[in-house]
Each structure stands twice: as structure tokens, then as C-alpha cells.
Design a protein around this motif. Structure first.
Motif, PDB file in Angstrom:
ATOM      1  N   TYR A   1      -2.700  15.331   3.244  1.00  0.00           N
ATOM      2  CA  TYR A   1      -3.699  15.133   4.294  1.00  0.00           C
ATOM      3  C   TYR A   1      -5.042  14.803   3.655  1.00  0.00           C
ATOM      4  O   TYR A   1      -5.474  15.481   2.710  1.00  0.00           O
ATOM      5  N   ALA A   2      -5.691  13.779   4.182  1.00  0.00           N
ATOM      6  CA  ALA A   2      -7.053  13.453   3.781  1.00  0.00           C
ATOM      7  C   ALA A   2      -8.060  14.021   4.780  1.00  0.00           C
ATOM      8  O   ALA A   2      -9.252  14.039   4.523  1.00  0.00           O
ATOM      9  N   ALA A   3      -7.562  14.459   5.944  1.00  0.00           N
ATOM     10  CA  ALA A   3      -8.408  15.046   6.984  1.00  0.00           C
ATOM     11  C   ALA A   3      -8.217  16.561   7.010  1.00  0.00           C
ATOM     12  O   ALA A   3      -7.137  17.071   6.706  1.00  0.00           O
ATOM     13  N   ASP A   4      -9.284  17.275   7.382  1.00  0.00           N
ATOM     14  CA  ASP A   4      -9.208  18.730   7.505  1.00  0.00           C
ATOM     15  C   ASP A   4      -8.483  19.102   8.796  1.00  0.00           C
ATOM     16  O   ASP A   4      -8.837  18.620   9.877  1.00  0.00           O
ATOM     17  N   MET A   5      -7.480  19.959   8.682  1.00  0.00           N
ATOM     18  CA  MET A   5      -6.722  20.421   9.837  1.00  0.00           C
ATOM     19  C   MET A   5      -6.754  21.945   9.876  1.00  0.00           C
ATOM     20  O   MET A   5      -6.862  22.610   8.834  1.00  0.00           O
ATOM     21  N   ASN A   6      -6.628  22.483  11.072  1.00  0.00           N
ATOM     22  CA  ASN A   6      -6.590  23.930  11.245  1.00  0.00           C
ATOM     23  C   ASN A   6      -5.269  24.468  10.683  1.00  0.00           C
ATOM     24  O   ASN A   6      -4.187  23.971  11.017  1.00  0.00           O
ATOM     25  N   ALA A   7      -5.327  25.496   9.870  1.00  0.00           N
ATOM     26  CA  ALA A   7      -4.133  26.035   9.213  1.00  0.00           C
ATOM     27  C   ALA A   7      -3.205  26.780  10.159  1.00  0.00           C
ATOM     28  O   ALA A   7      -2.076  27.122   9.774  1.00  0.00           O
ATOM     29  N   ILE A   8      -3.624  27.029  11.404  1.00  0.00           N
ATOM     30  CA  ILE A   8      -2.836  27.834  12.335  1.00  0.00           C
ATOM     31  C   ILE A   8      -1.478  27.224  12.645  1.00  0.00           C
ATOM     32  O   ILE A   8      -0.536  27.918  13.022  1.00  0.00           O
ATOM     33  N   GLN A   9      -1.321  25.911  12.474  1.00  0.00           N
ATOM     34  CA  GLN A   9      -0.048  25.250  12.777  1.00  0.00           C
ATOM     35  C   GLN A   9       0.792  24.985  11.530  1.00  0.00           C
ATOM     36  O   GLN A   9       1.869  24.397  11.637  1.00  0.00           O
ATOM     37  N   PHE A  10       0.326  25.405  10.373  1.00  0.00           N
ATOM     38  CA  PHE A  10       1.003  25.116   9.123  1.00  0.00           C
ATOM     39  C   PHE A  10       1.517  26.403   8.490  1.00  0.00           C
ATOM     40  O   PHE A  10       0.979  27.484   8.743  1.00  0.00           O
TER      41      PHE A  10
ATOM     42  N   MET B   1       0.839  -1.195   0.000  1.00  0.00           N
ATOM     43  CA  MET B   1       0.000   0.000   0.000  1.00  0.00           C
ATOM     44  C   MET B   1       0.876   1.247   0.000  1.00  0.00           C
ATOM     45  O   MET B   1       1.831   1.339   0.776  1.00  0.00           O
ATOM     46  N   SER B   2       0.583   2.198  -0.879  1.00  0.00           N
ATOM     47  CA  SER B   2       1.376   3.424  -0.945  1.00  0.00           C
ATOM     48  C   SER B   2       1.159   4.266   0.309  1.00  0.00           C
ATOM     49  O   SER B   2       0.169   4.110   1.031  1.00  0.00           O
ATOM     50  N   THR B   3       2.115   5.159   0.564  1.00  0.00           N
ATOM     51  CA  THR B   3       1.990   6.050   1.716  1.00  0.00           C
ATOM     52  C   THR B   3       0.731   6.893   1.615  1.00  0.00           C
ATOM     53  O   THR B   3       0.008   7.100   2.601  1.00  0.00           O
ATOM     54  N   LYS B   4       0.436   7.403   0.417  1.00  0.00           N
ATOM     55  CA  LYS B   4      -0.767   8.211   0.241  1.00  0.00           C
ATOM     56  C   LYS B   4      -2.020   7.417   0.604  1.00  0.00           C
ATOM     57  O   LYS B   4      -2.888   7.913   1.334  1.00  0.00           O
ATOM     58  N   ASN B   5      -2.120   6.191   0.117  1.00  0.00           N
ATOM     59  CA  ASN B   5      -3.288   5.373   0.427  1.00  0.00           C
ATOM     60  C   ASN B   5      -3.379   5.052   1.909  1.00  0.00           C
ATOM     61  O   ASN B   5      -4.473   4.963   2.474  1.00  0.00           O
ATOM     62  N   ARG B   6      -2.207   4.894   2.534  1.00  0.00           N
ATOM     63  CA  ARG B   6      -2.188   4.634   3.977  1.00  0.00           C
ATOM     64  C   ARG B   6      -2.677   5.864   4.734  1.00  0.00           C
ATOM     65  O   ARG B   6      -3.433   5.748   5.708  1.00  0.00           O
ATOM     66  N   VAL B   7      -2.281   7.045   4.296  1.00  0.00           N
ATOM     67  CA  VAL B   7      -2.761   8.286   4.919  1.00  0.00           C
ATOM     68  C   VAL B   7      -4.276   8.372   4.794  1.00  0.00           C
ATOM     69  O   VAL B   7      -4.984   8.675   5.767  1.00  0.00           O
ATOM     70  N   VAL B   8      -4.790   8.100   3.594  1.00  0.00           N
ATOM     71  CA  VAL B   8      -6.237   8.160   3.362  1.00  0.00           C
ATOM     72  C   VAL B   8      -6.958   7.162   4.258  1.00  0.00           C
ATOM     73  O   VAL B   8      -7.986   7.491   4.881  1.00  0.00           O
ATOM     74  N   GLU B   9      -6.423   5.951   4.348  1.00  0.00           N
ATOM     75  CA  GLU B   9      -7.059   4.916   5.170  1.00  0.00           C
ATOM     76  C   GLU B   9      -7.159   5.350   6.627  1.00  0.00           C
ATOM     77  O   GLU B   9      -8.213   5.223   7.266  1.00  0.00           O
ATOM     78  N   ILE B  10      -6.072   5.870   7.165  1.00  0.00           N
ATOM     79  CA  ILE B  10      -6.043   6.266   8.579  1.00  0.00           C
ATOM     80  C   ILE B  10      -6.932   7.483   8.825  1.00  0.00           C
ATOM     81  O   ILE B  10      -7.743   7.504   9.766  1.00  0.00           O
ATOM     82  N   GLU B  11      -6.816   8.496   7.979  1.00  0.00           N
ATOM     83  CA  GLU B  11      -7.483   9.758   8.255  1.00  0.00           C
ATOM     84  C   GLU B  11      -8.957   9.756   7.884  1.00  0.00           C
ATOM     85  O   GLU B  11      -9.682  10.694   8.236  1.00  0.00           O
ATOM     86  N   THR B  12      -9.412   8.715   7.187  1.00  0.00           N
ATOM     87  CA  THR B  12     -10.849   8.592   6.923  1.00  0.00           C
ATOM     88  C   THR B  12     -11.514   7.578   7.853  1.00  0.00           C
ATOM     89  O   THR B  12     -12.730   7.630   8.046  1.00  0.00           O
ATOM     90  N   SER B  13     -10.737   6.685   8.437  1.00  0.00           N
ATOM     91  CA  SER B  13     -11.311   5.691   9.353  1.00  0.00           C
ATOM     92  C   SER B  13     -11.225   6.131  10.810  1.00  0.00           C
ATOM     93  O   SER B  13     -11.953   5.617  11.666  1.00  0.00           O
TER      94      SER B  13
END
Length: 457
Positions: free
Chosen positions: A238-247, A1-13
Motif C-alpha cells: 500500500y502506498a496510501a495510509d489505511m486504518n488497521a482495523i480491517q487488517f 509497469m510493475s504492479t507495485k508502481n501501478r499501486v503507487v500511481e493509483i494511490e498517490t493520484s
């Protein structure tokens, strides 16, 4: 599984946005603090490359007075970089990302330098004003131990799910204290010191606490590309929405291609991406190439961790079976040549470079690595690539970037490596450079001057 797909899996589940900590009357999203360590461990088998031992602590203590007198000045730009970005040019160690800005464009800059792996004396650096990050790290460590002993988290259920995605999890209590302490210490400094007009960083995703403090004060934060940026790099997708204040508010990239990473399904909260090119590539790329010799020379840029060990095994097999066709030169990163030779005595027939990558690449016919950013840089310096696709990381990390470049071959076996090398015997250096203009934009000096004019007034 690619890193991108792994990110999607974690951040959507897992609802990672629920993992929060409340402190200092603020709410902090914790997931970005943990993400880097989790994926680093998934990919390399280790939570971090840097082992904390007595030698590291001694070196950091000795670094406390490195440029400490510079902290009280008034500056246009605060820079957060690492000693690994320094390269020896004309007798001085130049920070390849930031020193041109501070030395040549008229902006008074203070470099906060994380001094690990490479230790250069203050009198030998090119930066006009620099200070060791050890001062901040000491303050943060003391603050964390004295005032952050008890941390109450929200989203404990989601946190436990997240930690189970990698064997053994990561040291999340320490990471949470680290970023809270970063935030608190920087808030205190901004109250007591003249504030900069702009902050620039080589790595934003290890400085979340600082970034939040700067942005709350209305100070823009820019990340300068230091390595590979693709949608398979966990820090930039990122597949999840994060607050931009830390980026960061914007990312300055080497080329146009990196802009594609931040569009489409990527929810990374920084959308302003500006290509500026690369100072170090522009400096070196037109140097004379070596004259053809009987055997082709290949420079292997090493990787760290378990995947790096596999690259050494590949080199040994290649050297044993094809020594008559090529000369192998190893370009170490953090490990010393003596460390390699001690672990692998069979490397006796392999050469080790004593030069920087940018000097060494001009002496060889081809370059090889797994997924180091040097694969992109080598093309812009007229040297073709043969990537060793260990654990499919060459294709995953660089396939979308340079996989279709006619001067990059991705191989799985020593036999395929030698076959690819034969195809690269008569390549034209200028054609190789031109093939990579989309990845590294020419004209760094002009580009960076124009973009900074709009940010610093």
C-alpha cells in the motif's frame, strides 16, 4: 509497469482514503474492498476466477449441513480457510496450513471452510472440527438483499476515478454489500456464540468485514501465508495510509524474506511479521527423489485465466520442438485434465499429474510455472525451477524472491527453456533445499508451537 508502481500511481493520484461508507454507526474504508478485484482484473483480464453459475449455487446449498453441528462449541481458535488448502496425506485430506495446529498442539479449533473447486466429504478430512462457510455466506446474502439495498457512499468522485483504472471497472455495489454483510453477520454471531481466543485466516484480504468485527471485540487476527508475498502483490503493498482495523494483527510467513516486503515505503498497516516455516514442505521434503531416466521430466504447475492460456501455448510449442529431450507433466489447479484436453486437443502427447503437487514434485527433475508459489516450494523440496516469463510476470512476481537463486532460471522462449534444463541435469537436491532456507524456514512444528504460546493464554 510493475504492479507495485501501478499501486503507487493509483494511490498517490487518487485520494482513496476518501471512499467511505457509513453504516451501523461506523465508518468503513471501501478502497481495500475494491483493490483486490481491480488488480486481479488488470492482471488476468477477469474480475474473479470463480464463475457464479447454477452448479456453484447447488454445491454451496449442498454444503450447508457440512459440519453444521460444530458451530455451537467452545473453541480456542476459529480458522478461516478453503478446501483448496487440503492435501491427501495418509488417507485423510489435511489442511496444510492449520490442521497441525488444531490436531497436534492441543488447541481446540473450528475450521470455517470455503468449499470451492475441491469438495471432500466430511468423513475424509483430517480437521477434528469443521463447518462449511456456506452457512455464513447464506446469512450474508440474505442480509445484503434484505437490509443493504441502498448504500450511500462518500468520495464518489474518487470512486469513479478509481473504477476507470481498469476497463469496465468492477462490481463495486456488490462488493460493498458483501463486506458490510460480513461485518454485520459476524457481529451477530459474536454476541450469540462463545468467542474464540484467536482467529487465523489463510486469506485476510477477502475477509475485511470479519476482521473488523473480531478486532472490535478484542480478538486478535492472524493471517497464515498461503501464497506468494512480495511488494508486487497488490494485496500486500500500500502506498496510501489505511486504518488497521480491517487488517490482520500479524502475518505468519514461510520465511524471513517476506519481512522485507513490509518495511520501507510500504504502508501496509500490519507491521508484525513472524516467520514460522511450512508444515507441508517439512512433511514432504526428505522423501526419495526419482531415479534418472533417459529424458528429464518437468512438472508444469498451471496458472489460471488468460495468462494460463499462454502457458499452455508455450507448453505446446515446447513439446512439439523438443519432445526428444523432455517429458512434460501438467499439474492442474482448478481446471480438470479433461477440460484442458477439450480446449487443446494437441495436448495428447503431454502427461497430466493425478497426484498432489507435493507428491508429484518428488517424481520429477525440474519444476516450471509462471509465478505460482510452488516455484518457492519446489526449491525447498530439492527441485530446481525454470520459470516461463509470460508478460514479464515471473520476474515481476518472483524476481526479487528467487530470481538470484542459482537453481532458478527465468526464460522467455522454448529454446531458452531447453538450454536451462541442460544446466540442471546434475544438481544436488540437498544443495537446492539449502539455497532456499531464507524463503522457507525449517522447523515449522517447533516454530508454530512457540509463537502460539505467546498468543493463546
Amino acid at each position: 509497469m510493475s504492479t507495485k508502481n501501478r499501486v503507487v500511481e493509483i494511490e498517490t493520484s487518487i485520494d482513496v482514503g476518501k471512499i467511505k461508507v457509513k453504516r451501523f454507526g461506523k465508518t468503513f474504508e471501501v478502497y481495500p474492498w475494491l483493490k483486490g478485484r481491480l488488480f486481479h482484473k488488470m492482471i488476468t483480464g477477469h474480475e474473479t476466477f470463480q464463475k457464479k453459475d447454477i452448479r456453484l449455487y447447488v454445491k454451496q446449498i449442498l454444503s450447508l449441513f457440512y459440519g453444521c453441528w460444530n458451530i455451537f462449541g467452545r473453541y480456542d481458535i476459529w480458522v478461516f480457510s478453503t478446501s483448496m488448502e487440503r492435501r491427501l496425506i495418509d488417507g485423510k485430506y489435511v489442511d496444510k496450513l492449520f490442521d497441525y495446529i488444531g490436531n497436534e498442539l492441543g488447541y481446540k479449533s473450528l475450521v470455517f471452510e470455503l468449499r470451492v473447486f475441491q469438495y471432500v466429504s466430511y468423513r475424509r478430512i483430517a480437521s477434528r472440527k469443521a463447518i462449511s462457510r456456506s452457512v455464513l455466506m447464506l446469512m450474508e446474502t440474505l442480509y445484503a438483499k434484505l437490509f443493504l439495498r441502498k448504500i450511500e457512499l462518500e468520495g464518489e468522485k474518487e470512486l469513479q476515478k478509481l473504477l476507470k483504472t481498469v476497463d469496465g471497472g468492477v462490481n463495486h455495489p456488490w462488493l460493498i454489500r458483501k463486506y458490510l454483510a460480513q461485518y454485520r453477520v459476524m457481529k451477530m454471531l459474536l454476541k450469540r456464540l462463545p468467542n474464540p481466543k484467536l482467529v487465523m485466516m489463510s486469506v485476510a484480504y477477502t475477509n475485511f468485514g470479519y476482521i473488523k468485527a473480531f478486532k472490535e471485540k478484542g480478538i486478535k487476527v492472524i493471517e497464515m501465508q498461503h501464497g506468494v508475498i512480495t511488494d508486487n502483490h497488490h494485496a500486500y503493498f500500500y502506498a496510501a495510509d489505511m486504518n488497521a482495523i480491517q487488517f490482520p494483527d500479524a502475518i505468519f510467513t514461510n520465511g524471513e524474506c517476506q519481512k522485507e516486503v513490509f518495511i520501507g515505503d510500504n504502508k501496509f498497516p500490519t507491521k508484525e511479521v513472524i516467520s514460522v516455516g511450512s508444515y507441508i514442505i517439512d512433511h514432504y521434503k526428505h522423501r526419495n527423489r526419482r531415479k534418472q531416466k533417459k529424458k528429464m521430466q518437468v512438472l508444469f504447475t498451471m496458472q489460471e485465466g488468460e495468462i494460463g492460456d499462454q502457458l499452455v501455448d508455450f507448453i505446446l510449442n515446447l513439446s512439439k520442438d523438443h519432445d526428444d529431450k523432455l517429458d512434460i507433466i501438467v499439474q492442474p489447479r482448478r481446471m480438470k485434465p479433461s477440460d484442458y484436453k477439450q480446449r487443446w486437443p494437441e495436448l495428447v502427447n503431454v502427461g497430466f499429474s493425478s497426484l498432489s503437487f507435493y507428491d508429484a514434485i518428488g517424481e520429477v527433475d525440474a519444476h516450471s510455472t509462471i509465478y505460482s508459489t510452488t516455484a518457492i516450494e519446489s526449491l525447498s523440496m530439492g527441485v530446481p525451477n525454470i520459470l516461463v516469463n509470460i508478460e514479464r510476470q515471473s520476474r515481476e512476481q518472483l524476481g526479487n524472491v528467487i530470481g538470484n537463486n542459482p537453481y532458478t532460471h527465468i526464460v522467455d522462449t522454448p529454446k531458452a527453456f531447453v538450454e536451462a534444463l541442460e544446466k540442471l541435469k546434475e544438481v544436488n537436491g540437498e544443495e537446492v533445499m539449502n539455497s532456499n532456507a531464507y524463503n522457507i524456514k525449517p522447523g515449522f512444528k517447533k516454530n508454530i508451537k512457540e509463537v502460539l504460546k505467546s498468543l493463546i493464554k
